[in-house]
Design a protein around this motif. Structure first.
Motif, PDB file in Angstrom:
ATOM      1  N   GLN A 187       0.463  -1.475   0.292  1.00 41.13           N
ATOM      2  CA  GLN A 187       0.189  -0.295  -0.001  1.00 41.13           C
ATOM      3  C   GLN A 187       1.024   1.446  -0.162  1.00 41.13           C
ATOM      4  O   GLN A 187       0.387   2.390  -0.364  1.00 41.13           O
ATOM      5  N   ALA A 188       1.895   1.030   0.975  1.00 41.25           N
ATOM      6  CA  ALA A 188       2.936   2.552   1.056  1.00 41.25           C
ATOM      7  C   ALA A 188       3.501   2.525  -0.348  1.00 41.25           C
ATOM      8  O   ALA A 188       3.911   3.636  -1.088  1.00 41.25           O
ATOM      9  N   GLY A 189       4.414   1.432  -0.218  1.00 41.92           N
ATOM     10  CA  GLY A 189       4.874   1.467  -2.201  1.00 41.92           C
ATOM     11  C   GLY A 189       4.110   2.237  -2.982  1.00 41.92           C
ATOM     12  O   GLY A 189       4.713   3.176  -3.551  1.00 41.92           O
ATOM     13  N   LEU A 190       2.789   1.633  -3.198  1.00 43.82           N
ATOM     14  CA  LEU A 190       2.112   2.248  -4.528  1.00 43.82           C
ATOM     15  C   LEU A 190       1.538   3.650  -4.215  1.00 43.82           C
ATOM     16  O   LEU A 190       1.542   4.376  -5.396  1.00 43.82           O
ATOM     17  N   GLY A 191       1.310   4.151  -3.081  1.00 46.27           N
ATOM     18  CA  GLY A 191       1.100   5.441  -2.442  1.00 46.27           C
ATOM     19  C   GLY A 191      -0.806   5.329  -2.499  1.00 46.27           C
ATOM     20  O   GLY A 191      -1.353   6.514  -3.114  1.00 46.27           O
ATOM     21  N   CYS A 192      -0.819   4.155  -1.837  1.00 44.84           N
ATOM     22  CA  CYS A 192      -2.741   4.726  -2.219  1.00 44.84           C
ATOM     23  C   CYS A 192      -3.104   5.174  -0.904  1.00 44.84           C
ATOM     24  O   CYS A 192      -2.176   6.040  -0.396  1.00 44.84           O
ATOM     25  N   ARG A 193      -4.277   5.158  -0.848  1.00 40.49           N
ATOM     26  CA  ARG A 193      -5.230   6.251  -0.107  1.00 40.49           C
ATOM     27  C   ARG A 193      -4.889   5.410   1.582  1.00 40.49           C
ATOM     28  O   ARG A 193      -4.624   4.030   1.671  1.00 40.49           O
ATOM     29  N   THR A 194      -5.927   5.834   2.217  1.00 41.18           N
ATOM     30  CA  THR A 194      -5.558   4.979   3.930  1.00 41.18           C
ATOM     31  C   THR A 194      -6.878   4.250   3.976  1.00 41.18           C
ATOM     32  O   THR A 194      -7.810   3.666   4.710  1.00 41.18           O
ATOM     33  N   VAL A 195      -6.730   3.086   3.217  1.00 47.44           N
ATOM     34  CA  VAL A 195      -7.326   2.368   2.844  1.00 47.44           C
ATOM     35  C   VAL A 195      -7.283   0.660   3.384  1.00 47.44           C
ATOM     36  O   VAL A 195      -5.885   0.349   4.136  1.00 47.44           O
ATOM     37  N   PRO A 196      -8.703  -0.341   3.990  1.00 46.45           N
ATOM     38  CA  PRO A 196      -8.009  -1.456   4.492  1.00 46.45           C
ATOM     39  C   PRO A 196      -7.103  -2.178   3.469  1.00 46.45           C
ATOM     40  O   PRO A 196      -6.826  -2.575   2.724  1.00 46.45           O
ATOM     41  N   ALA A 197      -5.975  -2.578   4.464  1.00 46.47           N
ATOM     42  CA  ALA A 197      -4.543  -3.193   4.135  1.00 46.47           C
ATOM     43  C   ALA A 197      -4.963  -4.674   4.260  1.00 46.47           C
ATOM     44  O   ALA A 197      -4.155  -4.203   5.663  1.00 46.47           O
ATOM     45  N   PHE A 198      -4.789  -5.786   4.350  1.00 50.95           N
ATOM     46  CA  PHE A 198      -4.382  -6.361   5.116  1.00 50.95           C
ATOM     47  C   PHE A 198      -3.645  -8.142   4.805  1.00 50.95           C
ATOM     48  O   PHE A 198      -4.108  -8.001   3.218  1.00 50.95           O
ATOM     49  N   ASP A 199      -2.738  -8.831   5.367  1.00 53.21           N
ATOM     50  CA  ASP A 199      -2.212  -9.970   4.574  1.00 53.21           C
ATOM     51  C   ASP A 199      -3.485 -11.457   5.348  1.00 53.21           C
ATOM     52  O   ASP A 199      -4.347 -11.179   6.161  1.00 53.21           O
ATOM     53  N   LEU A 200      -3.547 -11.955   4.286  1.00 56.16           N
ATOM     54  CA  LEU A 200      -4.244 -13.336   4.535  1.00 56.16           C
ATOM     55  C   LEU A 200      -3.513 -14.735   4.248  1.00 56.16           C
ATOM     56  O   LEU A 200      -2.486 -15.045   3.249  1.00 56.16           O
ATOM     57  N   THR A 201      -3.210 -15.423   5.415  1.00 52.88           N
ATOM     58  CA  THR A 201      -2.490 -16.744   5.265  1.00 52.88           C
ATOM     59  C   THR A 201      -3.233 -18.413   4.365  1.00 52.88           C
ATOM     60  O   THR A 201      -4.198 -18.575   5.361  1.00 52.88           O
ATOM     61  N   ALA A 202      -3.001 -18.673   3.657  1.00 53.70           N
ATOM     62  CA  ALA A 202      -4.076 -19.518   2.957  1.00 53.70           C
ATOM     63  C   ALA A 202      -2.975 -20.543   2.422  1.00 53.70           C
ATOM     64  O   ALA A 202      -3.155 -21.301   1.518  1.00 53.70           O
ATOM     65  N   ALA A 203      -1.469 -21.041   2.138  1.00 61.44           N
ATOM     66  CA  ALA A 203      -0.515 -20.895   1.651  1.00 61.44           C
ATOM     67  C   ALA A 203      -0.245 -20.695  -0.039  1.00 61.44           C
ATOM     68  O   ALA A 203      -0.609 -20.020  -0.181  1.00 61.44           O
ATOM     69  N   CYS A 204      -0.566 -22.089  -0.524  1.00 59.96           N
ATOM     70  CA  CYS A 204      -0.962 -22.317  -2.049  1.00 59.96           C
ATOM     71  C   CYS A 204      -1.857 -22.213  -2.771  1.00 59.96           C
ATOM     72  O   CYS A 204      -2.264 -21.234  -3.877  1.00 59.96           O
ATOM     73  N   SER A 205      -3.146 -22.152  -1.286  1.00 56.51           N
ATOM     74  CA  SER A 205      -4.168 -21.409  -1.847  1.00 56.51           C
ATOM     75  C   SER A 205      -4.844 -19.913  -2.001  1.00 56.51           C
ATOM     76  O   SER A 205      -6.044 -19.670  -1.426  1.00 56.51           O
ATOM     77  N   GLY A 206      -3.694 -19.177  -1.604  1.00 61.14           N
ATOM     78  CA  GLY A 206      -3.647 -17.947  -0.541  1.00 61.14           C
ATOM     79  C   GLY A 206      -4.221 -17.157  -1.414  1.00 61.14           C
ATOM     80  O   GLY A 206      -5.147 -16.130  -1.211  1.00 61.14           O
ATOM     81  N   PHE A 207      -3.947 -17.033  -3.180  1.00 58.27           N
ATOM     82  CA  PHE A 207      -4.378 -16.468  -3.787  1.00 58.27           C
ATOM     83  C   PHE A 207      -6.275 -16.229  -3.996  1.00 58.27           C
ATOM     84  O   PHE A 207      -6.699 -15.448  -4.098  1.00 58.27           O
ATOM     85  N   LEU A 208      -6.446 -18.019  -3.890  1.00 60.32           N
ATOM     86  CA  LEU A 208      -7.696 -18.207  -4.236  1.00 60.32           C
ATOM     87  C   LEU A 208      -8.880 -17.434  -2.812  1.00 60.32           C
ATOM     88  O   LEU A 208      -9.737 -17.047  -3.141  1.00 60.32           O
ATOM     89  N   TYR A 209      -7.836 -17.157  -1.774  1.00 59.46           N
ATOM     90  CA  TYR A 209      -9.123 -17.420  -0.612  1.00 59.46           C
ATOM     91  C   TYR A 209      -8.801 -15.484  -0.780  1.00 59.46           C
ATOM     92  O   TYR A 209      -9.976 -14.984  -0.772  1.00 59.46           O
ATOM     93  N   ALA A 210      -8.139 -15.409  -0.853  1.00 60.15           N
ATOM     94  CA  ALA A 210      -7.762 -13.211  -1.134  1.00 60.15           C
ATOM     95  C   ALA A 210      -8.099 -13.107  -2.628  1.00 60.15           C
ATOM     96  O   ALA A 210      -9.619 -11.985  -1.839  1.00 60.15           O
ATOM     97  N   LEU A 211      -8.877 -13.461  -3.390  1.00 60.09           N
ATOM     98  CA  LEU A 211      -9.622 -13.149  -4.256  1.00 60.09           C
ATOM     99  C   LEU A 211     -11.030 -13.280  -4.026  1.00 60.09           C
ATOM    100  O   LEU A 211     -11.792 -12.299  -4.497  1.00 60.09           O
ATOM    101  N   SER A 212     -11.372 -14.343  -2.958  1.00 67.86           N
ATOM    102  CA  SER A 212     -12.548 -14.375  -2.436  1.00 67.86           C
ATOM    103  C   SER A 212     -13.161 -13.498  -1.754  1.00 67.86           C
ATOM    104  O   SER A 212     -13.777 -13.239  -1.770  1.00 67.86           O
ATOM    105  N   VAL A 213     -12.111 -13.001  -0.758  1.00 62.37           N
ATOM    106  CA  VAL A 213     -12.542 -11.760   0.193  1.00 62.37           C
ATOM    107  C   VAL A 213     -12.656 -10.441  -0.706  1.00 62.37           C
ATOM    108  O   VAL A 213     -13.754 -10.052  -0.364  1.00 62.37           O
ATOM    109  N   GLY A 214     -11.882 -10.087  -1.852  1.00 62.45           N
ATOM    110  CA  GLY A 214     -11.653  -8.914  -1.985  1.00 62.45           C
ATOM    111  C   GLY A 214     -12.947  -8.910  -3.186  1.00 62.45           C
ATOM    112  O   GLY A 214     -13.814  -8.145  -3.346  1.00 62.45           O
TER     113      GLY A 214
END
Ligand SMILES: CC(C)(COP(=O)(O)OP(=O)(O)OC[C@H]1O[C@@H](n2cnc3c(N)ncnc32)[C@H](O)[C@@H]1OP(=O)(O)O)[C@@H](O)C(=O)NCCC(=O)NCCS
Length: 333
Positions: A101-128
């Protein structure tokens, strides 16, 4: 609640370290009892990328995100959410998503990590997708970034040959068109087998000397053969279910399948059992190995940029990994 929205995939991007590590390096430089031939025939991997000094999940994730925003023709300040899937965060706190978020220069929007190993991207896609579908976010950035080579035991030939580093990202945007973009995501997990794939944490307790307990596991540990069986079984289920879901949604067949890039033999065994045409499967593991949460979004980005997937295609993503976790998504491009 206001009316639900469609979730369009408006941009993709990926970023890979420059350093290429070919199979021969494990024998020639690391003097490991293996061979290029064994690695190629048992895994399909020819080479992978290793993060260099200064390269981390956050730096690779930021670059992938920048490219995804560029392809979406959006500015970082347009984003309303940043989610990063990783098992190799730069720090325990702040989250890698905050660094991106900081590297890109985003606004003060929610930003968080998610851990689901090799399924992590699909878990994050579901949240997004759920933020966007409900109107909570207009544009969401979803990143999968990992540098698993930093967790490798280079004396363990069973695991160290399998992994590479990288990051992939997508931008999801709200649309009134309901039958486009992310159509469905299915997520599963089973926490009863934490022993099959483990990545240690800095806060993993270290038992007192003489306690008789296992010492802290400093490196990623796998029970490869059991993971192999788990992966094939789940991949067969996920493909079968996605085919049934596509029929139910009135979509034609699956045009392109993008599986987690883990082992060519796992992919071959699963698609053969399902009778799924190999020419519809995107594979890049020969060049990148298993990049964990980054594997599916890197393959998706390459498939889109190379014209392998086209507007209107039905694309199915499937992934599985530590947790144990397994997951799928159906996209209409
Ligand atoms: C790890 C993996 C490549 C091993 O392939 P495999 O065909 O299952 O091989 P096996 O584990 O049955 O081992 C066969 C032999 O090869 C040996 N071997 C393992 N790694 C080797 C290597 N890099 N080079 C040479 N020999 C190797 C083993 O020691 C074993 O020898 P043995 O029969 O004398 O004991 C495969 O099981 C796999 O990809 N599993 C999933 C990996 C994973 O967990 N990924 C992350 C989760 S998404």
């Amino acid at each position: 609640m206001s009316q639900l929205l469609g979730v369009a995939l408006t941009g993709t991007g990926s970023s890979l370290p420059a350093r290429v590590v070919r199979n021969d390096e494990f024998t020639d430089a690391l003097h490991l009892d293996t061979s290029d031939e064994w690695i190629r025939t048992r895994t399909g991997i020819r080479e992978r990328r290793f993060a260099g000094p200064g390269e981390t999940s956050a730096t690779l994730g930021t670059e992938a995100a920048r490219r995804a925003l560029e392809s979406a023709k959006l500015d970082p300040t347009d984003l309303d959410l940043v989610v990063c899937a990783t098992v190799t965060p730069d720090l325990m706190c702040p989250a890698t998503a905050n660094l991106i978020q900081a590297g890109l220069g985003c606004r003060t929007v929610p930003a968080f990590d998610l851990t689901a190993a090799c399924s992590g991207f699909l878990y994050a896609l579901s949240v997004g997708a759920q933020y966007v579908r409900t109107g909570a976010a207009r544009h969401a950035l979803i990143v999968g970034a990992d540098v698993l080579t930093r967790t490798l035991d280079f004396t363990d030939r069973n695991s160290c040959i399998l992994f590479g580093d990288g990051a992939g990202a997508v931008v999801l945007s709200a649309t009134p068109v309901l039958n486009a973009g992310v159509r469905q995501v299915r997520l599963y997990s089973d926490g009863t087998r934490p022993d099959l794939i483990q990545v240690p944490s800095k806060v993993t307790p270290n038992p007192a000397p003489g306690s008789g307990l296992q010492p802290r596991l400093e490196y990623i540990r796998l029970v490869g053969r059991e993971v192999f069986r788990f992966a094939v079984t789940r991949m067969i289920e996920l493909i079968g279910q996605a085919e049934a879901d596509c029929r139910e949604m009135g979509l034609g067949g699956i045009d392109v399948l993008i599986p987690h890039q883990v082992n060519q033999r796992i992919i071959d065994a699963a698609i053969e059992s399902c009778g799924f045409p190999p020419e519809k499967v995107v594979v890049n593991l020969d060049r990148y190995g298993n990049t964990s949460a980054a594997s599916v979004p890197i393959a998706l980005d390459e498939a889109l940029r190379s014209g392998r997937c086209r507007p209107g295609d039905t694309v199915v993503l499937v992934a599985f990994g530590g947790g144990l976790t397994w997951s799928s998504a159906i996209l209409t491009l």
